[in-house]
Design an enzyme around this catalytic site. Structure first.
Site, PDB file in Angstrom:
ATOM      1  N   ASP A 478       0.819  -1.203  -0.038  1.00  0.00           N
ATOM      2  CA  ASP A 478      -0.045   0.084  -0.172  1.00  0.00           C
ATOM      3  C   ASP A 478       0.897   1.209   0.051  1.00  0.00           C
ATOM      4  O   ASP A 478       1.925   1.321   0.213  1.00  0.00           O
ATOM      5  CB  ASP A 478      -0.994  -0.090   1.142  1.00  0.00           C
ATOM      6  CG  ASP A 478      -2.305   0.647   1.030  1.00  0.00           C
ATOM      7  OD1 ASP A 478      -2.220   1.483   0.159  1.00  0.00           O
ATOM      8  OD2 ASP A 478      -2.970   0.482   1.778  1.00  0.00           O
ATOM      9  N   ASP A 548     -10.856   2.215  -3.267  1.00  0.00           N
ATOM     10  CA  ASP A 548     -11.215   1.941  -2.135  1.00  0.00           C
ATOM     11  C   ASP A 548     -12.868   1.956  -2.108  1.00  0.00           C
ATOM     12  O   ASP A 548     -13.600   1.622  -1.068  1.00  0.00           O
ATOM     13  CB  ASP A 548     -10.890   3.065  -1.118  1.00  0.00           C
ATOM     14  CG  ASP A 548      -9.481   2.588  -0.280  1.00  0.00           C
ATOM     15  OD1 ASP A 548      -9.281   1.456  -0.525  1.00  0.00           O
ATOM     16  OD2 ASP A 548      -8.764   3.313   0.128  1.00  0.00           O
TER      17      ASP A 548
END
Ligand code: DGJ
Length: 730
Positions: A478, A548
């Site tokens: 990430d 997301d």
């Protein structure tokens, strides 16, 4: 031969499948761009350069060389010589001057494709897949050699470009701009298509008419970004999914970029793509080299759909690597939306236990397992297990999960450092920062200086300890903030502006080490959702988290835009719980499955807490995914509906390469009263073959009828309903 050199007129012709690209050495040794488009039998199109038109005639009108410079379609335009259009290269020479003057020196043509030093790039699997042309240009006064590298793929309409610069002189030279491609179009009637957005709504497609002057998308965020993607298509006004000319450009790079079109005084279009030159400099000492990343250029004479399928084929075969390149990816369950930071080993085990019974194959432990991280405000950099949460340690948890027959995956954010971390307390100077200035926080974190090998070595050492401590088979890498105060404590003053690029090279270096040392680990890239969905990342990880936003309707738009150049097999997509965490929308579990099935597929929910009805639906959903995954991963993708034009519905297809079967997926976004069934024309089938839909084997229709007349879709009750149909060749 896909690349030829015509000695008589000093022109080069590159043939990539049905695409042709031509350039020519003209007066004074300048390199002109002649043609890019559909294949032609001719190898002399020099008239397109208009070298005989006054007042631009070179040689006979040398008193007005600047006019010539400002009108010639330049293959790699320089700054400072009278070409006032956007330039591809500028320098700062030993005296501080910016002018650069590149003249043809030599060239070579060879089979295959070279690697790019320290950079991801497309590759050939065998030497007969492509040919490469290198044209060496020189700037004698500055002591620079600039090599333009072109590769033409034999069976794909793809030409790649990159640039290598070497300081062959005795003095230092600084590069102040070094783009990777420039293409001149004899036309101003074009549209520019870009993929723009923000967090949770990445890669929304936008289409605008080109107009006089400059128009661009870019990133100065240190990553390719949520806001703009390093992709652009230029196309004719009438181009659509299936017809019209389209030129696609995609930058194999994960940092600052620019993608710019300029319509010039004579109604032509110059297009450029490369590393953003804002705050960029690169010092070349004598004998030093710089390599500018690759741009992939795709030509399609049959609309956007064909352009996308060419990109998909190239990336699936010639960019994505590793063990999972051609494999079905394990169906995973990720605990992020299920628990956020509020979990412990027992909770994760319960999720895994329930998931394993339903057919899910891997548990991914997301953010919050290390240091003392219980919120997003600490511990990045402290890559050791928090045994208060993971009681008994990581190995014990992984072993327990493995004993359920499930694989185990783990989350890292290796480029970051929290001010509240042991690492920051020990090495505050390792954060990217401007001495004497306050550091700007973003998600309560700073960015590590990845230009430094000692920093990378340290982080990698920590990661290795974790990876070697248990049977870890997947990593989610990430990156949750963008760069500010970009300066390094380890670089001298005259190299500070190299940091943006050195940072990206550092990230690539670590990803390279990781994928080399752990070839069996499946790497999924992620950046606060999909802020680094770019070909540079795809080279290291065969899949990237799309966004997301896991809401099925929002995902229709995001995945539509993403499919412009990235293969569906690379799109990280999960079924999540409802109401959706980002938009609060509730959609049927089936629709969520159908939308996630377009991508890598998995779950992002607490399987112990969802309704029994949803839980019961999972095994059949997995069966459906497994049934179609080969088709989705290896077939040709066709976009049929367009959420951008009509919010009522969306549809797409995957057709097997041999056209023996096809999967059609449809989503009714909004239900309408008193509507007749909707007729939708299929695409990509064999017109001469007969097909039946699996549920009705007796009803056969020709591919021609299915494509020209279409099928009727009706009987869907309510919003957000979906339907899939499987057509098989009779
Ligand atoms: C952003 C990612 O996109 C999410 O999936 C999750 O991993 C969080 N970061 C964790 O901080």
């Amino acid at each position: 031969m896909s690349i030829t050199y015509n000695e008589k007129n000093r022109s080069f012709k590159l043939t990539a499948n049905n695409t042709c690209y031509m350039l020519q050495v003209v007066s004074y040794g300048y390199l002109a761009h002649v043609y890019f488009g559909k294949s032609l039998p001719d190898d002399d199109l020099t008239y397109l350069l208009r070298l005989d038109e006054n007042p631009f005639t070179p040689e006979t009108n040398d008193r007005d060389r600047a006019s010539f410079m400002d009108t010639l379609p330049m293959e790699y335009p320089v700054f400072g010589l009278g070409d006032y259009r956007e330039h591809a290269i500028s320098i700062m020479d030993k005296n501080g001057a910016s002018t650069c003057d590149l003249r043809y020196k030599s060239h070579k043509i060879y089979n295959g494709k070279p690697k790019l030093e320290g950079l991801p790039a497309t590759f050939t699997n065998s030497d007969d897949e492509a040919q490469t042309l290198e044209v060496v240009m020189e700037d004698k006064p500055a002591g620079l050699e600039v090599t333009l590298v072109y590769t033409a793929f034999e069976r794909l309409d793809v030409i790649t470009r990159s640039v290598r610069v070497k300081n062959v002189g005795a003095d230092n030279v600084k590069l102040t701009r070094i783009y990777s491609t420039c293409v001149e179009f004899n036309d101003d009637k074009m549209d520019m298509i870009t993929l723009n957005g923000s967090w949770a709504r990445e890669r929304a497609m936008e289409r605008c008419r080109l107009h006089h002057g400059k128009q661009l998308v870019d990133s100065m965020r240190g990553e390719s970004s949520h806001q703009s993607n390093p992709f652009t298509a230029l196309c004719s006004h009438n181009a659509d999914e299936d017809s019209g000319e389209v030129y696609g450009f995609n930058f194999v790079y994960s940092g600052n970029f620019v993608s710019e079109a300029e319509v010039t005084q004579h109604k032509k279009t110059r297009y450029l793509m490369g590393i953003n030159s804002c705050d960029f400099e690169w010092l070349l000492e004598p004998d030093e080299c710089f390599t500018a990343p690759e741009v992939v250029m795709v030509y399609s004479d049959s609309g956007l759909g064909k352009m996308s399928r060419t990109f998909h084929d190239l990336y699936r075969n010639n960019l994505i690597r590793g063990e999972y390149k051609d494999k079905r990816r394990p169906i995973l369950i990720n605990n992020w939306e299920a628990t956020y930071f509020d979990f412990n080993a027992e909770k994760l085990y319960q999720i895994a236990e329930q998931a394993s019974k339903l057919g899910i194959e891997m548990l991914v432990m997301d953010d919050g397992w290390f240091g003392h991280r219980n919120a997003d405000n600490s511990s990045l950099g402290d890559w050791f297990v928090n045994e208060n949460k993971i009681e008994g340690g990581l190995k014990a948890l992984v072993d327990r999960v493995n004993s359920l027959g499930m694989k185990f995956g783990i989350w890292f954010e290796p480029e970051m450092i929290s001010p509240d971390s042991e690492l920051y307390r020990a090495h505050p100077d390792w954060a990217i920062q401007v001495k004497g200035r306050e550091l700007t926080l973003c998600r309560e974190q700073y960015v590590l200086d990845y230009s430094r090998k000692d920093v990378r070595d340290y982080v990698y050492g920590m990661m290795k300890k974790i990876l070697d401590s248990a049977n870890i088979e997947y990593i989610k890498w990430d990156m949750n903030r963008q760069l500010t105060e970009v300066a390094s404590n380890a670089l001298p003053r005259e190299r500070q502006r190299e940091l943006w690029h050195r940072y990206v090279l550092g990230v690539y270096d670590l990803m390279d080490r990781l994928t080399t040392d752990y070839p069996h680990i499946l790497l999924e890239n992620c950046s606060g959702g999909g802020a680094r969905f770019d070909p540079g990342m795809l080279y290291f990880s065969p899949q990237i988290w799309c966004s997301d936003d896991t809401d099925a309707v929002e995902r229709l738009k995001i995945q539509y835009g993403t499919s412009m150049c990235y293969p569906c097999s690379a799109m990280g997509a999960h079924v999540s719980d409802c109401p959706n965490h980002t938009v609060g929308r509730s959609t049927p579990f089936t629709t969520r499955g159908h939308v996630a099935m377009v991508g890598t597929f998995g779950y992002e929910l607490d399987v112990t807490k969802i309704s029994q009805q949803d839980r019961d639906a999972i095994p059949a959903q997995i069966e459906e995914f497994n049934k179609y995954n080969t088709l989705v991963r290896t077939g040709d993708h066709y976009r049929i509906g367009n959420m951008f034009e009509d919010n009522m519905w969306d549809a797409w297809m995957f057709v097997a390469k041999d056209k023996s079967e096809a999967l059609f997926e449809f989503v009714q976004v909004i239900g309408r009263p008193n509507e007749r069934s909707r007729t939708i024309k299929l695409k990509g089938l064999d017109p001469d073959a007969y097909y039946f839909e699996e549920a009705t084997p007796d009803k056969k229709l020709s591919g021609a009828a299915l494509m020209q007349c279409g099928i009727n879709i009706g009987g869907l009750w309510g919003d957000y309903q979906s339907k899939i149909l499987h057509f098989v060749k009779a």
